[in-house]
Design a protein around this motif. Structure first.
Motif, PDB file in Angstrom:
ATOM      1  N   VAL A 291     -10.815  31.012-123.109  1.00 12.42           N
ATOM      2  CA  VAL A 291     -12.139  31.739-122.624  1.00 12.42           C
ATOM      3  C   VAL A 291     -11.991  31.490-121.055  1.00 12.42           C
ATOM      4  O   VAL A 291     -11.928  30.288-120.462  1.00 12.42           O
ATOM      5  CB  VAL A 291     -13.449  31.129-123.079  1.00 12.42           C
ATOM      6  CG1 VAL A 291     -14.692  32.032-122.347  1.00 12.42           C
ATOM      7  CG2 VAL A 291     -13.558  31.412-124.576  1.00 12.42           C
TER       8      VAL A 291
ATOM      9  N   GLN B   4     -13.714  32.106-117.030  1.00 13.79           N
ATOM     10  CA  GLN B   4     -14.873  32.446-116.111  1.00 13.79           C
ATOM     11  C   GLN B   4     -14.443  32.666-114.744  1.00 13.79           C
ATOM     12  O   GLN B   4     -14.044  31.453-113.858  1.00 13.79           O
ATOM     13  CB  GLN B   4     -15.954  31.246-116.420  1.00 13.79           C
ATOM     14  CG  GLN B   4     -16.979  31.395-115.686  1.00 13.79           C
ATOM     15  CD  GLN B   4     -18.087  30.463-116.142  1.00 13.79           C
ATOM     16  OE1 GLN B   4     -17.767  29.455-116.533  1.00 13.79           O
ATOM     17  NE2 GLN B   4     -19.474  30.976-116.354  1.00 13.79           N
TER      18      GLN B   4
ATOM     19  N   LYS C 296     -19.284  34.291-112.102  1.00 12.02           N
ATOM     20  CA  LYS C 296     -19.420  35.012-113.186  1.00 12.02           C
ATOM     21  C   LYS C 296     -19.529  34.620-114.359  1.00 12.02           C
ATOM     22  O   LYS C 296     -19.611  33.337-114.514  1.00 12.02           O
ATOM     23  CB  LYS C 296     -18.174  36.086-112.897  1.00 12.02           C
ATOM     24  CG  LYS C 296     -17.951  36.697-111.808  1.00 12.02           C
ATOM     25  CD  LYS C 296     -18.978  37.581-111.123  1.00 12.02           C
ATOM     26  CE  LYS C 296     -18.384  38.389-109.866  1.00 12.02           C
ATOM     27  NZ  LYS C 296     -19.432  39.169-109.348  1.00 12.02           N
ATOM     28  N   GLY C 297     -19.636  35.470-115.294  1.00 10.58           N
ATOM     29  CA  GLY C 297     -19.902  35.121-116.734  1.00 10.58           C
ATOM     30  C   GLY C 297     -18.606  34.875-117.591  1.00 10.58           C
ATOM     31  O   GLY C 297     -17.578  34.850-117.078  1.00 10.58           O
ATOM     32  N   LEU C 298     -19.057  34.347-118.658  1.00 13.37           N
ATOM     33  CA  LEU C 298     -17.771  34.020-119.897  1.00 13.37           C
ATOM     34  C   LEU C 298     -16.948  35.116-120.439  1.00 13.37           C
ATOM     35  O   LEU C 298     -17.718  36.379-120.415  1.00 13.37           O
ATOM     36  CB  LEU C 298     -18.365  33.250-120.908  1.00 13.37           C
ATOM     37  CG  LEU C 298     -19.181  31.948-120.453  1.00 13.37           C
ATOM     38  CD1 LEU C 298     -19.458  31.349-122.056  1.00 13.37           C
ATOM     39  CD2 LEU C 298     -18.235  30.752-119.904  1.00 13.37           C
TER      40      LEU C 298
ATOM     41  N   TRP D  52     -13.856  36.033-123.020  1.00  9.51           N
ATOM     42  CA  TRP D  52     -13.104  35.704-124.049  1.00  9.51           C
ATOM     43  C   TRP D  52     -11.785  36.187-123.596  1.00  9.51           C
ATOM     44  O   TRP D  52     -11.493  37.632-123.246  1.00  9.51           O
ATOM     45  CB  TRP D  52     -13.447  36.045-125.448  1.00  9.51           C
ATOM     46  CG  TRP D  52     -12.601  35.824-126.559  1.00  9.51           C
ATOM     47  CD1 TRP D  52     -12.451  34.517-127.048  1.00  9.51           C
ATOM     48  CD2 TRP D  52     -11.798  36.696-127.295  1.00  9.51           C
ATOM     49  NE1 TRP D  52     -11.440  34.697-128.074  1.00  9.51           N
ATOM     50  CE2 TRP D  52     -10.964  35.887-128.148  1.00  9.51           C
ATOM     51  CE3 TRP D  52     -11.545  38.057-127.130  1.00  9.51           C
ATOM     52  CZ2 TRP D  52     -10.045  36.631-128.881  1.00  9.51           C
ATOM     53  CZ3 TRP D  52     -10.371  38.548-127.792  1.00  9.51           C
ATOM     54  CH2 TRP D  52      -9.880  37.772-128.770  1.00  9.51           C
TER      55      TRP D  52
ATOM     56  N   ALA E  38      -8.179  39.672-125.674  1.00  4.66           N
ATOM     57  CA  ALA E  38      -9.052  40.829-125.192  1.00  4.66           C
ATOM     58  C   ALA E  38      -8.163  42.049-124.434  1.00  4.66           C
ATOM     59  O   ALA E  38      -7.047  41.899-124.154  1.00  4.66           O
ATOM     60  CB  ALA E  38      -9.796  40.274-123.919  1.00  4.66           C
TER      61      ALA E  38
ATOM     62  N   TYR F 113     -10.804  28.044-119.907  1.00  5.84           N
ATOM     63  CA  TYR F 113     -11.190  26.894-120.846  1.00  5.84           C
ATOM     64  C   TYR F 113     -10.551  27.047-122.168  1.00  5.84           C
ATOM     65  O   TYR F 113     -10.328  28.166-122.702  1.00  5.84           O
ATOM     66  CB  TYR F 113     -12.550  27.208-121.195  1.00  5.84           C
ATOM     67  CG  TYR F 113     -13.729  26.916-119.949  1.00  5.84           C
ATOM     68  CD1 TYR F 113     -14.364  27.895-119.260  1.00  5.84           C
ATOM     69  CD2 TYR F 113     -13.783  25.731-119.589  1.00  5.84           C
ATOM     70  CE1 TYR F 113     -15.305  27.426-118.307  1.00  5.84           C
ATOM     71  CE2 TYR F 113     -14.863  25.223-118.638  1.00  5.84           C
ATOM     72  CZ  TYR F 113     -15.308  26.180-118.135  1.00  5.84           C
ATOM     73  OH  TYR F 113     -16.480  25.934-116.893  1.00  5.84           O
TER      74      TYR F 113
END
Lengths: 110, 124
Positions: B37, B39, B43-45, B47, B61, B95
């Protein structure tokens, strides 16, 4: 533009309750389990809720999850200043064949 | 105690490649699916990719499909992400995350443990 929609920010006073919404569609929330994550500043995300309503061991019952149709909600009661963080919802999207997250909600405890 | 330690990040030019690693300990690695994942700063997460316990299922993705490859070595308790044709928009903290299920893409993908991340910067 995230697949799941969350409010950018919410706020409440210490000791109060807050809810964070997560809106999706039939291809994601409507037919899959939802999870919630807390990300404190400068740290990795932490799992708060899984399978819509379950809490991992060690997560206090001040945190709760619910789901109805294509929306999910995270509830936090007895707010503490230490709850100030970004909160993300996540689920599997069966059309995209991918895990999707909401854009995140910043919680401020006033 | 579960530990996930990512490595391999760094500064790389657009179009070049990088391989990330994640060393796992404290749990039976080959019982669980694993994920990457990312980031971007502020900003946001997002995947990136997931792999089932036996490498039988791999998901990506759309933003990285065809450029990134996820793999794992259960004997070494390690997860990898081979990133090719890197773009500026791939710049992020990556991550490694442990799934609660053996299967990726099962509709029950929950990440109960996360590493601290490794930073990838794509810039000329």
């Amino acid at each position: 533009q995230s697949v799941l929609t969350q409010p950018p920010s919410v706020s409440a006073a210490p000791g109060q309750k807050v809810t964070i919404s997560c809106s999706g569609s039939s291809s994601n929330i409507g037919n899959n389990y939802v999870s919630w994550y807390q990300q404190l500043p400068g740290t990795a995300p932490k799992l708060l809720i899984y399978e819509n309503i379950k809490r991992p061991s060690g997560i206090p019952d001040r945190f709760s999850g619910s789901k109805s149709g294509t929306s999910a909600t995270l509830g936090i009661t007895g707010l503490q200043t230490g709850d100030e963080a970004d909160y993300y919802c996540g689920t599997w999207d069966s059309s995209l064949n991918a895990v999707v997250f909401g854009g995140g909600t910043k919680l401020t405890v006033l | 105690e579960v530990h996930l330690v990512e490595s391999g990040g760094g500064l790389v030019q657009p179009g070049r490649s990088l391989r990330l690693s994640c060393a796992a300990s404290g749990f039976t690695f080959d019982d669980y699916a694993m994920h990457w994942v990312r980031q971007a700063s502020g900003k946001g997460l997002e995947w990136v990719s997931g792999i089932s316990w036996n490498s039988g299922s791999k998901d990506y993705a759309d933003s990285v499909k065809g450029r990134f490859t996820i793999s794992r070595d259960n004997a070494k308790k390690s997860l990898y992400l081979q990133m090719n044709s890197l773009r500026a928009e791939d710049t992020a903290l990556y991550y490694c995350a442990k799934d609660m299920s053996p299967y990726s893409g099962s509709g029950s993908d929950y990440f109960d443990y996360w590493g601290q991340g490794t930073l990838v910067t794509v810039s000329s």
